[in-house]
Design a protein around this motif. Structure first.
Motif, PDB file in Angstrom:
ATOM      1  N   GLU A   1      -0.954   4.343  -3.095  1.00  0.00           N
ATOM      2  CA  GLU A   1      -0.950   4.944  -4.425  1.00  0.00           C
ATOM      3  C   GLU A   1      -2.342   4.762  -5.008  1.00  0.00           C
TER       4      GLU A   1
ATOM      5  N   ARG B   1      -5.250   4.573  -7.629  1.00  0.00           N
ATOM      6  CA  ARG B   1      -5.450   4.305  -9.057  1.00  0.00           C
ATOM      7  C   ARG B   1      -6.832   3.705  -9.258  1.00  0.00           C
TER       8      ARG B   1
ATOM      9  N   HIS C   1       2.113  -0.491 -10.589  1.00  0.00           N
ATOM     10  CA  HIS C   1       1.331  -0.012  -9.443  1.00  0.00           C
ATOM     11  C   HIS C   1       1.062  -1.151  -8.465  1.00  0.00           C
ATOM     12  N   TYR C   2       0.653  -2.305  -8.985  1.00  0.00           N
ATOM     13  CA  TYR C   2       0.395  -3.463  -8.132  1.00  0.00           C
ATOM     14  C   TYR C   2       1.660  -3.885  -7.389  1.00  0.00           C
TER      15      TYR C   2
ATOM     16  N   LYS D   1       4.381  -2.211  -6.672  1.00  0.00           N
ATOM     17  CA  LYS D   1       4.810  -1.221  -5.681  1.00  0.00           C
ATOM     18  C   LYS D   1       4.015  -1.365  -4.394  1.00  0.00           C
ATOM     19  N   THR D   2       2.712  -1.541  -4.506  1.00  0.00           N
ATOM     20  CA  THR D   2       1.851  -1.640  -3.327  1.00  0.00           C
ATOM     21  C   THR D   2       2.063  -2.951  -2.586  1.00  0.00           C
TER      22      THR D   2
ATOM     23  N   THR E   1      -6.273  -1.407  -5.064  1.00  0.00           N
ATOM     24  CA  THR E   1      -5.074  -2.202  -4.814  1.00  0.00           C
ATOM     25  C   THR E   1      -4.626  -2.069  -3.368  1.00  0.00           C
TER      26      THR E   1
END
Length: 249
Positions: A92, A94, A103-104, A106-107, A149
């Motif tokens: 993803e 960003r 976001h963090y 999820k990754t 990330t």
């Protein structure tokens, strides 16, 4: 003789892209292969496409209970595991100013925590002398804008390979990282919003690659086969780049 004859292999993220190509290659080389992925329809298509000794298990690599179900299936069917390809991952994009905890999480939930659980939960099944392959990325050693990330997660994967090589050395289990460059798979499309943006991204990476093109999933599968087989019996703890030279020059 087939290089994986009689071997049992698990491939997470085995329903598309590099995982799918590797599953097909492993089956062709005589292995019994279990593929694991989130999307049932893609798993079903993969089983039909590959044929032979292949089993699909639906689940999320970041969910411990799903991994328990995967390995229970392997244990019941085969009782052992010779090759683990921890390949599931997400991308993803960003920039730093758009960074968020969501976001963090999820990754890192998939690329780091999920990968660690994938290997940890396999340990009781892995035979002494088994091969563990972790999917890294050139992003782990490059500084591509918006990949921060994702790059950090893949640097963590590389670090795991070093530590686990030492922790598992008494069992003769080889842990290696396989780091692809720009490979023409559906994950390329998932990084952008439109087909036009995906085409532009492919052109950008092809121009940046010394060999002048994107890699093919089958080319990465050939290297995974090397790491899985006895051909790499004295290879441990490395980061093997399959990247057309993009991270090397």
């Amino acid at each position: 003789m087939a290089r994986l004859q009689g071997k049992v292999a698990v491939i997470t993220g085995g329903n598309s892209g590099i995982g799918l190509a590797t599953a097909k290659r492993f089956v062709d080389e005589g292995a019994s292969v279990f593929i694991f992925g989130r999307r049932q329809a893609e798993l079903d298509n993969a089983v039909t496409l590959i044929g032979g000794d292949i089993t699909a298990v639906q689940g999320d690599a970041s969910e411990p209970r799903d991994l328990d179900r995967l390995y229970a299936t392997v244990e019941q069917a085969k009782g052992k595991l010779d090759v683990l390809f921890a390949n599931a991952g997400v991308v993803e994009l960003r920039p730093l100013e758009a960074f968020s905890t969501e976001h963090y999480d999820k990754t890192f939930d998939v690329n780091v925590r999920g990968l660690a659980l994938t290997v940890q939960k396999a340990l009781p099944l892995l035979r002494d002398g088994a091969s563990v392959i972790l999917t890294g990325s050139i992003a782990g050693v490059k500084g591509y804008p918006t990949y921060g990330t994702y790059s950090a997660s893949k640097a963590a994967v590389r670090s795991f390979a070093r530590t686990w090589t030492m922790e598992l050395k008494d069992r003769g289990i080889r842990v290696n990282t396989l780091s692809p460059g720009a490979i023409d798979t559906p994950i390329m499309d998932s990084q952008v919003s439109t087909p036009e943006e995906a085409d532009a991204l492919r052109v950008q990476f092809a121009h940046a690659t010394p060999l002048g093109r994107l890699g093919r999933p089958e080319e990465v599968a050939s290297v995974a086969l090397f790491l899985a087989s006895e051909d790499s019996s004295f290879v441990a703890g490395i980061d093997l780049f399959v990247d057309g030279g993009i991270a090397q020059v």
